[in-house]
Design a protein around this motif. Structure first.
Motif, PDB file in Angstrom:
ATOM      1  N   LEU A   1       0.122  12.462  -2.932  1.00  0.00           N
ATOM      2  CA  LEU A   1       1.422  12.246  -2.453  1.00  0.00           C
ATOM      3  C   LEU A   1       1.957  11.551  -3.598  1.00  0.00           C
ATOM      4  CD1 LEU A   1       1.406  12.432   1.349  1.00  0.00           C
ATOM      5  CD2 LEU A   1       2.186  14.385   0.091  1.00  0.00           C
ATOM      6  N   ARG A   2       1.416  10.544  -3.741  1.00  0.00           N
ATOM      7  CA  ARG A   2       1.871   9.173  -4.041  1.00  0.00           C
ATOM      8  C   ARG A   2       2.565   9.609  -6.183  1.00  0.00           C
ATOM      9  NH1 ARG A   2      -0.553   5.614  -0.816  1.00  0.00           N
ATOM     10  NH2 ARG A   2      -2.481   5.739  -2.386  1.00  0.00           N
ATOM     11  N   GLY A   3       0.814  10.696  -6.671  1.00  0.00           N
ATOM     12  CA  GLY A   3       0.932  11.045  -7.484  1.00  0.00           C
ATOM     13  C   GLY A   3       1.926  11.877  -8.275  1.00  0.00           C
ATOM     14  N   PHE A   4       2.138  12.833  -6.985  1.00  0.00           N
ATOM     15  CA  PHE A   4       3.484  14.135  -7.757  1.00  0.00           C
ATOM     16  C   PHE A   4       4.697  12.872  -7.854  1.00  0.00           C
ATOM     17  CE2 PHE A   4       0.389  16.785  -4.674  1.00  0.00           C
ATOM     18  CZ  PHE A   4       0.445  17.699  -5.326  1.00  0.00           C
TER      19      PHE A   4
ATOM     20  N   LYS B   1      22.087  19.435  -4.460  1.00  0.00           N
ATOM     21  CA  LYS B   1      21.241  17.878  -4.311  1.00  0.00           C
ATOM     22  C   LYS B   1      20.892  17.602  -3.500  1.00  0.00           C
ATOM     23  CE  LYS B   1      24.943  15.988  -7.580  1.00  0.00           C
ATOM     24  NZ  LYS B   1      26.475  15.116  -8.181  1.00  0.00           N
ATOM     25  N   LEU B   2      21.514  18.597  -2.320  1.00  0.00           N
ATOM     26  CA  LEU B   2      20.861  18.115  -0.849  1.00  0.00           C
ATOM     27  C   LEU B   2      19.774  18.214  -0.866  1.00  0.00           C
ATOM     28  CD1 LEU B   2      23.889  18.856   1.327  1.00  0.00           C
ATOM     29  CD2 LEU B   2      22.701  16.223   0.479  1.00  0.00           C
ATOM     30  N   LYS B   3      19.128  19.349  -2.359  1.00  0.00           N
ATOM     31  CA  LYS B   3      17.578  19.235  -2.248  1.00  0.00           C
ATOM     32  C   LYS B   3      16.410  19.280  -3.200  1.00  0.00           C
ATOM     33  CE  LYS B   3      18.733  24.254  -0.464  1.00  0.00           C
ATOM     34  NZ  LYS B   3      17.983  25.065   1.243  1.00  0.00           N
ATOM     35  N   ASP B   4      16.958  18.142  -3.441  1.00  0.00           N
ATOM     36  CA  ASP B   4      16.821  16.929  -4.745  1.00  0.00           C
ATOM     37  C   ASP B   4      14.699  17.464  -5.013  1.00  0.00           C
ATOM     38  OD1 ASP B   4      15.297  14.518  -6.188  1.00  0.00           O
ATOM     39  OD2 ASP B   4      17.015  15.016  -7.479  1.00  0.00           O
ATOM     40  N   PRO B   5      14.241  17.405  -5.369  1.00  0.00           N
ATOM     41  CA  PRO B   5      12.754  17.066  -5.011  1.00  0.00           C
ATOM     42  C   PRO B   5      11.736  15.942  -4.426  1.00  0.00           C
ATOM     43  CG  PRO B   5      12.944  18.163  -7.248  1.00  0.00           C
ATOM     44  CD  PRO B   5      15.145  18.309  -7.011  1.00  0.00           C
ATOM     45  N   ILE B   6      13.390  15.227  -5.884  1.00  0.00           N
ATOM     46  CA  ILE B   6      11.781  13.843  -6.050  1.00  0.00           C
ATOM     47  C   ILE B   6      12.515  13.162  -4.406  1.00  0.00           C
ATOM     48  CG2 ILE B   6      12.002  11.504  -7.077  1.00  0.00           C
ATOM     49  CD1 ILE B   6      12.375  13.054  -9.408  1.00  0.00           C
ATOM     50  N   ALA B   7      13.582  13.315  -4.056  1.00  0.00           N
ATOM     51  CA  ALA B   7      14.317  12.937  -2.704  1.00  0.00           C
ATOM     52  C   ALA B   7      12.979  12.915  -1.525  1.00  0.00           C
ATOM     53  CB  ALA B   7      15.334  12.707  -2.734  1.00  0.00           C
ATOM     54  N   ARG B   8      12.551  14.138  -1.803  1.00  0.00           N
ATOM     55  CA  ARG B   8      11.976  14.816  -0.207  1.00  0.00           C
ATOM     56  C   ARG B   8      11.197  13.731   0.036  1.00  0.00           C
ATOM     57  NH1 ARG B   8      11.547  21.137  -0.063  1.00  0.00           N
ATOM     58  NH2 ARG B   8      13.971  21.255  -1.370  1.00  0.00           N
TER      59      ARG B   8
ATOM     60  N   TYR C   1       9.738  11.106   2.532  1.00  0.00           N
ATOM     61  CA  TYR C   1       9.038  11.634   3.520  1.00  0.00           C
ATOM     62  C   TYR C   1       7.512  10.052   3.066  1.00  0.00           C
ATOM     63  CZ  TYR C   1       4.257  13.746   5.032  1.00  0.00           C
ATOM     64  OH  TYR C   1       3.236  13.608   6.407  1.00  0.00           O
ATOM     65  N   LEU C   2       6.984   9.908   1.720  1.00  0.00           N
ATOM     66  CA  LEU C   2       6.460   8.424   1.272  1.00  0.00           C
ATOM     67  C   LEU C   2       7.015   7.566   2.655  1.00  0.00           C
ATOM     68  CD1 LEU C   2       5.974   8.671  -2.452  1.00  0.00           C
ATOM     69  CD2 LEU C   2       4.042   8.827  -0.507  1.00  0.00           C
ATOM     70  N   LYS C   3       8.208   6.847   2.512  1.00  0.00           N
ATOM     71  CA  LYS C   3       8.635   5.930   3.154  1.00  0.00           C
ATOM     72  C   LYS C   3       8.380   6.190   4.617  1.00  0.00           C
ATOM     73  CE  LYS C   3      11.785   4.353  -0.172  1.00  0.00           C
ATOM     74  NZ  LYS C   3      13.767   4.317  -0.789  1.00  0.00           N
ATOM     75  N   ARG C   4       9.012   7.207   5.447  1.00  0.00           N
ATOM     76  CA  ARG C   4       8.855   7.411   7.014  1.00  0.00           C
ATOM     77  C   ARG C   4       7.256   7.461   7.195  1.00  0.00           C
ATOM     78  NH1 ARG C   4      11.487  13.270   7.798  1.00  0.00           N
ATOM     79  NH2 ARG C   4      13.660  11.827   7.614  1.00  0.00           N
ATOM     80  N   ASN C   5       6.777   8.113   6.486  1.00  0.00           N
ATOM     81  CA  ASN C   5       5.167   7.668   6.840  1.00  0.00           C
ATOM     82  C   ASN C   5       4.473   6.372   6.875  1.00  0.00           C
ATOM     83  OD1 ASN C   5       4.695  10.320   8.205  1.00  0.00           O
ATOM     84  ND2 ASN C   5       6.070  11.260   6.827  1.00  0.00           N
TER      85      ASN C   5
ATOM     86  N   ALA D   1       6.284  -2.155  -3.651  1.00  0.00           N
ATOM     87  CA  ALA D   1       5.283  -2.436  -4.679  1.00  0.00           C
ATOM     88  C   ALA D   1       5.284  -1.484  -4.795  1.00  0.00           C
ATOM     89  CB  ALA D   1       3.743  -3.206  -4.328  1.00  0.00           C
ATOM     90  N   PHE D   2       5.034  -0.259  -4.824  1.00  0.00           N
ATOM     91  CA  PHE D   2       4.889   0.779  -5.569  1.00  0.00           C
ATOM     92  C   PHE D   2       6.081   1.622  -6.112  1.00  0.00           C
ATOM     93  CE2 PHE D   2       5.216   5.728  -5.098  1.00  0.00           C
ATOM     94  CZ  PHE D   2       4.114   5.832  -6.274  1.00  0.00           C
ATOM     95  N   PHE D   3       7.058   1.750  -5.894  1.00  0.00           N
ATOM     96  CA  PHE D   3       8.506   2.307  -5.927  1.00  0.00           C
ATOM     97  C   PHE D   3       8.629   1.291  -6.788  1.00  0.00           C
ATOM     98  CE2 PHE D   3       8.030   3.889  -2.076  1.00  0.00           C
ATOM     99  CZ  PHE D   3       8.260   5.068  -1.489  1.00  0.00           C
ATOM    100  N   ASP D   4       9.102  -0.159  -7.308  1.00  0.00           N
ATOM    101  CA  ASP D   4       9.210  -0.783  -7.972  1.00  0.00           C
ATOM    102  C   ASP D   4       8.265  -0.162  -9.080  1.00  0.00           C
ATOM    103  OD1 ASP D   4      11.239  -2.099  -6.118  1.00  0.00           O
ATOM    104  OD2 ASP D   4       9.776  -3.699  -5.899  1.00  0.00           O
ATOM    105  N   GLY D   5       6.628   0.059  -8.755  1.00  0.00           N
ATOM    106  CA  GLY D   5       5.957  -0.243 -10.055  1.00  0.00           C
ATOM    107  C   GLY D   5       6.465   1.411 -10.822  1.00  0.00           C
ATOM    108  N   VAL D   6       6.549   2.282 -10.292  1.00  0.00           N
ATOM    109  CA  VAL D   6       7.377   3.964 -10.487  1.00  0.00           C
ATOM    110  C   VAL D   6       8.094   3.537 -11.277  1.00  0.00           C
ATOM    111  CG1 VAL D   6       7.473   6.185 -10.261  1.00  0.00           C
ATOM    112  CG2 VAL D   6       5.791   4.686  -9.049  1.00  0.00           C
ATOM    113  N   LYS D   7       9.399   2.687 -10.494  1.00  0.00           N
ATOM    114  CA  LYS D   7      10.010   2.529 -12.098  1.00  0.00           C
ATOM    115  C   LYS D   7      10.287   1.889 -13.217  1.00  0.00           C
ATOM    116  CE  LYS D   7      15.235   0.720 -11.552  1.00  0.00           C
ATOM    117  NZ  LYS D   7      14.928  -0.156 -12.665  1.00  0.00           N
TER     118      LYS D   7
END
Length: 385
Positions: free
Chosen positions: A51-54, A302-309, A313-317, A323-329
């Motif tokens: 999931l993180r890879g996607f 826009k409400l169906k944005d593929p990245i946002a969903r 899911y990653l944050k909720r679970n 650190a992961f999100f900052d690293g991707v940015k």
């Protein structure tokens, strides 16, 4: 005036509200709200690493698209074909491939190219006009971009028939059995080449997956003007299965494409995958979509944005931390810098290089043309061959 059959209210039934959201047959594993759902036929177990890879792949692919669009606006590219909103369709399909599978792209498969290890600078070189696509298709089984609409479907079918005759299908060896995937859009589905490819693929049971990114706009022509039934249902008329997947759901796109590719590798023939998505940007940077589509439709998608969903899911679970999100940015920012600086540094081609890859072996006609052009260049002071 007498109404002709099939040209009235029934059109609304086919393309009514439920159909515009994908319809009841839509395969989905992750809702726009980031809720994980299951499907009886195409369910799949994904690890947190998957999931993180996607997520990472989609963010970086979007950055490639954003930077290329900006470079075109600054005069560094002649044109750019945007993929904004279609990242899940491309990353899901790209990650479902095995190394021995072969890809025949259009001119918009930047995410699939990324998955196959093509340097994004090679893509920019093509749109900058300094080469014809500088990557070697044999290095990553990713063909050169195809500008002729729909032609790649025939190329893919012919290649699939070739590996079939080479005995690389249905052996049961996962490192040998191969499949071919042809990418095209809903507009290309109206081309004769695509339909001819369907006929040949069905007739010869070719190991090919036809992957249609239905972004609902063939430049300015809406999907309602192109077909009276959902695109995936066309496959049945040619004698092979079709499936519609939520093209903004990277999990579902991966699962469906993986199943279709494995079916092809096993020798069960072609499949049509319709990835139901939406082109959030323009067809290319020369297009103005505000002239032919409603802003309400764009806001709806826009409400169906593929990245946002996936992020939700990653944050909720609890599957990814800050650190992961900052690293991707940070990685996306570094990629952006690489593209900006690298694009401007791309060398202009030498005039004589246009003759280098016309034929595997030079013909007499080409030799005469080469020599004549070389003589012409010599008439200019400081000419470089």
């Amino acid at each position: 005036m007498t109404q002709q059959p099939g040209f009235g209210p029934d059109l609304v039934e086919v393309f009514g509200p439920s159909q515009r959201d994908g319809g009841p047959d839509l395969v989905q594993l992750l809702t726009p709200e980031g809720e994980r759902v299951h499907h009886p036929e195409f369910d799949h177990d994904f690890s947190a690493e998957d999931l993180r890879g996607f997520y990472r792949d989609m963010v970086l692919t979007r950055r490639i698209d954003t930077e290329a669009t900006a470079l075109q606006r600054h005069g560094e590219l002649g044109i750019w074909a945007q993929l904004l909103g279609q990242e899940a369709a491309q990353i899901g399909a790209g990650r479902a491939l095995r190394p021995q599978d072969y890809v025949f792209p259009t001119y918009r498969e930047h995410g699939v190219a990324y998955c196959r290890g093509v340097d994004p600078l090679n893509l920019l070189g093509l749109f900058r006009g300094v080469d014809h696509g500088a990557w070697n298709p044999n290095d990553n089984n990713f063909g050169l971009y195809t500008i002729v609409i729909g032609a790649q479907a025939l190329h893919a079918t012919g290649y699939a028939m070739g590996i079939q005759r080479d005995g690389d299908v249905g052996t049961g060896d996962p490192e040998r059995d191969a499949a071919v995937i042809a990418h095209f859009g809903d507009g290309a589905s109206s081309q004769g080449d695509v339909n001819e490819a369907f006929i040949f693929a069905a007739s010869y049971n070719a190991p090919v997956v036809f992957f249609c990114q239905n972004n609902q706009w063939a430049i300015s022509e809406p999907i309602e003007r192109q077909t009276r039934i959902p695109l995936y249902q066309r496959a049945l008329g040619f004698g092979f299965p079709g499936v519609r997947v939520d093209g903004n759901d990277v999990l579902a796109t991966y699962a469906v494409t993986q199943a279709a590719l494995q079916r092809a590798r096993d020798g069960q023939g072609p499949t049509l995958v319709e990835a139901y998505t939406y082109r959030m940007g323009a067809h290319t940077t020369t297009d103005d979509p505000t002239r032919y589509r409603l802003s309400d439709d764009v806001e709806h998608w826009k409400l169906k944005d593929p990245i946002a969903r996936v992020e939700v899911y990653l944050k909720r679970n609890g599957l990814a931390d800050d650190a992961f999100f900052d690293g991707v940015k940070q990685e996306a920012d570094e990629l952006g810098h690489h593209l900006r600086e690298g694009c401007k540094a791309l060398p202009d081609p030498k005039p004589m290089s246009m003759f280098d890859h016309v034929y595997a072996e030079e013909t007499e006609e080409l030799r005469v043309q080469r020599e004549g052009y070389a003589a012409y260049l010599e008439t200019f002071e400081g000419a470089h061959s």
